[in-house]
Design a protein around this motif. Structure first.
Motif, PDB file in Angstrom:
ATOM      1  N   VAL A   1      -1.918  -7.141  11.202  1.00 26.90           N
ATOM      2  CA  VAL A   1      -3.056  -6.249  11.443  1.00 26.90           C
ATOM      3  C   VAL A   1      -4.206  -7.022  12.076  1.00 26.90           C
ATOM      4  O   VAL A   1      -4.877  -6.530  12.996  1.00 26.90           O
ATOM      5  N   GLU A   2      -4.430  -8.246  11.620  1.00 21.72           N
ATOM      6  CA  GLU A   2      -5.487  -9.073  12.210  1.00 21.72           C
ATOM      7  C   GLU A   2      -5.224  -9.333  13.686  1.00 21.72           C
ATOM      8  O   GLU A   2      -6.136  -9.240  14.521  1.00 21.72           O
ATOM      9  N   ARG A   3      -3.986  -9.656  14.020  1.00 27.05           N
ATOM     10  CA  ARG A   3      -3.659  -9.918  15.420  1.00 27.05           C
ATOM     11  C   ARG A   3      -3.864  -8.674  16.275  1.00 27.05           C
ATOM     12  O   ARG A   3      -4.345  -8.762  17.415  1.00 27.05           O
ATOM     13  N   CYS A   4      -3.510  -7.521  15.729  1.00 31.56           N
ATOM     14  CA  CYS A   4      -3.713  -6.272  16.463  1.00 31.56           C
ATOM     15  C   CYS A   4      -5.198  -6.007  16.677  1.00 31.56           C
ATOM     16  O   CYS A   4      -5.626  -5.647  17.775  1.00 31.56           O
ATOM     17  N   LEU A   5      -6.004  -6.212  15.644  1.00 34.39           N
ATOM     18  CA  LEU A   5      -7.443  -5.980  15.759  1.00 34.39           C
ATOM     19  C   LEU A   5      -8.067  -6.940  16.778  1.00 34.39           C
ATOM     20  O   LEU A   5      -8.891  -6.529  17.603  1.00 34.39           O
TER      21      LEU A   5
ATOM     22  N   THR B   1       0.844  -1.191   0.000  1.00 37.88           N
ATOM     23  CA  THR B   1       0.000   0.000   0.000  1.00 37.88           C
ATOM     24  C   THR B   1       0.879   1.240   0.000  1.00 37.88           C
ATOM     25  O   THR B   1       1.626   1.492   0.952  1.00 37.88           O
ATOM     26  N   GLY B   2       0.852   1.972  -1.102  1.00 35.15           N
ATOM     27  CA  GLY B   2       1.667   3.180  -1.223  1.00 35.15           C
ATOM     28  C   GLY B   2       3.151   2.899  -1.138  1.00 35.15           C
ATOM     29  O   GLY B   2       3.927   3.742  -0.673  1.00 35.15           O
ATOM     30  N   GLY B   3       3.576   1.703  -1.575  1.00 37.08           N
ATOM     31  CA  GLY B   3       4.979   1.349  -1.531  1.00 37.08           C
ATOM     32  C   GLY B   3       5.434   0.746  -0.219  1.00 37.08           C
ATOM     33  O   GLY B   3       6.592   0.359  -0.082  1.00 37.08           O
ATOM     34  N   VAL B   4       4.540   0.642   0.760  1.00 37.57           N
ATOM     35  CA  VAL B   4       4.855   0.057   2.063  1.00 37.57           C
ATOM     36  C   VAL B   4       4.213  -1.324   2.142  1.00 37.57           C
ATOM     37  O   VAL B   4       3.019  -1.478   1.862  1.00 37.57           O
ATOM     38  N   LYS B   5       4.992  -2.339   2.538  1.00 41.42           N
ATOM     39  CA  LYS B   5       4.461  -3.687   2.670  1.00 41.42           C
ATOM     40  C   LYS B   5       3.887  -3.886   4.064  1.00 41.42           C
ATOM     41  O   LYS B   5       4.587  -3.704   5.062  1.00 41.42           O
ATOM     42  N   VAL B   6       2.617  -4.260   4.104  1.00 35.52           N
ATOM     43  CA  VAL B   6       1.901  -4.447   5.357  1.00 35.52           C
ATOM     44  C   VAL B   6       1.496  -5.908   5.481  1.00 35.52           C
ATOM     45  O   VAL B   6       0.947  -6.490   4.527  1.00 35.52           O
ATOM     46  N   SER B   7       1.742  -6.506   6.641  1.00 34.73           N
ATOM     47  CA  SER B   7       1.336  -7.889   6.886  1.00 34.73           C
ATOM     48  C   SER B   7      -0.122  -7.914   7.329  1.00 34.73           C
ATOM     49  O   SER B   7      -0.473  -7.364   8.378  1.00 34.73           O
ATOM     50  N   ALA B   8      -0.964  -8.569   6.528  1.00 40.91           N
ATOM     51  CA  ALA B   8      -2.375  -8.691   6.900  1.00 40.91           C
ATOM     52  C   ALA B   8      -2.514  -9.431   8.215  1.00 40.91           C
ATOM     53  O   ALA B   8      -3.359  -9.100   9.053  1.00 40.91           O
ATOM     54  N   ASN B   9      -1.667 -10.445   8.432  1.00 37.56           N
ATOM     55  CA  ASN B   9      -1.732 -11.222   9.663  1.00 37.56           C
ATOM     56  C   ASN B   9      -1.433 -10.365  10.881  1.00 37.56           C
ATOM     57  O   ASN B   9      -2.083 -10.487  11.923  1.00 37.56           O
TER      58      ASN B   9
END
Length: 374
Positions: free
Chosen positions: A288-292, A278-286
């Motif tokens: 973010v899920e753990r944080c949520l 996203t916008g050149g930044v790699k984000v781990s979906a996993n």
């Protein structure tokens, strides 16, 4: 190859158990199935690959049919290592579909333990049915295998289903990740769960509570998890290309990312393809899920990337609430940074599932795609 159609009846299960017993002794390879299209994709009229006892047919995350070839040696090695880790052979309650490796292994473990597995009656999973089936177990130790969704339903029930869960010496929880919140709930309720990591290619769970079963070797190369040991499959049905790609020099390269800690504990970070650019930044979906899922008022969450004209991909989330969630975007931003904060969050009573309890990410992505209607 012997196809066995599973229609949910005790008779079909008995047929499968007998066929598996025969296959373990050198008889014809067995193909358990419920979907005729998936059965046909496995070409059951053609001879099975040498050394095959069971073919586990799956549509996989991409929808492309794939048949995992498992030998008698692999199935037995997995079952024996599981019993060694849990505390010895026992009687099992079959609560997941037997066409998937988790359910199939309940039959193999029962055959090796010379105990009769108890079948969860009816269709679907209900806490009262689970309690009724558990009450018919006569052996000891008492085991079952569940997916996280089933475990959560028992914890939510708080009645006969939860009381039955407490009577098991161990409940293996696999097919999908067990969140820290669910693990804590189970511990507080007095339910002994053993989170398992594995797949059809490893003849079911091969890492229990973070540590490999006896005889299993785990390695992380780059950040990709690799597994070796006697419980590995020997390839894919009629796909020598995929076999050569995934199985090399006695190692199976998974599609999962992980960290191997100094004490030998494996931490699974999620699938290699769960990274969102996203916008050149790699984000781990996993991540973010753990944080949520760690936030108050959140029971479950699925995070995916969807096309976005500005960001290339946008981070979006489908959340199952458990009360009144707070500012979830702010919570993710504070822990993981602004790029990881979901651009959009939608809510539903449950996440869509496929197979033996895995979240259907394709369905979530379709629902949250630009222009899609929730």
């Amino acid at each position: 190859m012997l196809p066995v159609h599973l229609d949910g009846s005790p008779g079909a299960l008995a047929t499968l158990k007998a066929a598996v017993a025969d296959a373990l002794g050198g008889g014809p390879a067995v193909l358990p199935f419920t979907d005729p299209a998936l059965r046909d994709a496995m070409a059951p009229a053609e001879p099975a690959e040498p050394g095959t006892a069971v073919v586990i047919a799956t549509s996989g995350s991409t929808g492309a049919p794939k048949g995992v070839l498992l030998s008698a040696r692999a199935l037995v090695a997995s079952a024996e290592a599981t019993h060694d880790r849990l505390g010895g052979p026992g009687q099992w309650l079959l609560a997941t579909p037997a066409q998937y490796i988790g359910g199939l292994q309940v039959l193999v473990r029962s055959l090796l333990a010379r105990t009769e597995p108890v079948l969860l009656p009816g269709t679907g999973f209900r806490p009262d049915s689970f309690a009724a089936a558990a009450a018919t177990l006569t052996g000891s130790p008492r085991y079952t295998a569940l997916v996280p969704t089933q475990l959560v339903r028992l914890l939510d029930d708080g009645g006969a289903g939860l009381a039955a869960a407490k009577t098991f010496d161990a409940i293996v929880v696999g097919a999908a990740a067990t969140s820290p919140a669910v693990r804590e709930r189970a511990a507080d309720a007095g339910v002994r769960i053993v989170p398992a990591y594995g797949m059809s290619e490893t003849a079911s769970g091969c890492v229990y509570d973070g540590f490999p079963l006896d005889g299993v070797r785990v390695d992380v190369t780059g950040d990709r998890i690799r597994i070796a040991g006697p419980l590995l499959a020997h390839g894919y049905r009629r796909r020598p290309d995929l076999t050569a790609e995934a199985f090399r020099d006695g190692w199976f390269t998974t599609s999962d990312r992980g960290i191997l800690h100094d004490d030998g504990r494996l931490e699974v970070l999620g699938r290699a393809d769960d990274m969102i650019n996203t916008g050149g930044v790699k984000v781990s979906a996993n991540a973010v899920e753990r944080c949520l899922c760690a936030q108050p008022g959140v029971r479950d969450a699925c995070v995916v990337g969807v096309p976005d004209p500005e960001w290339g991909e946008a981070v979006v989330a489908l959340v199952v609430p458990a009360g009144e969630p707070g500012d979830l975007r702010a919570a993710v931003r504070a822990e993981l940074g602004a790029a990881s904060a979901p651009k959009r969050i939608e809510y539903d009573a449950e996440l869509p599932l496929r197979g033996p309890g895995k979240v259907d990410r394709a369905a979530v992505r379709s629902r949250l795609a630009p222009g899609a209607r929730g």
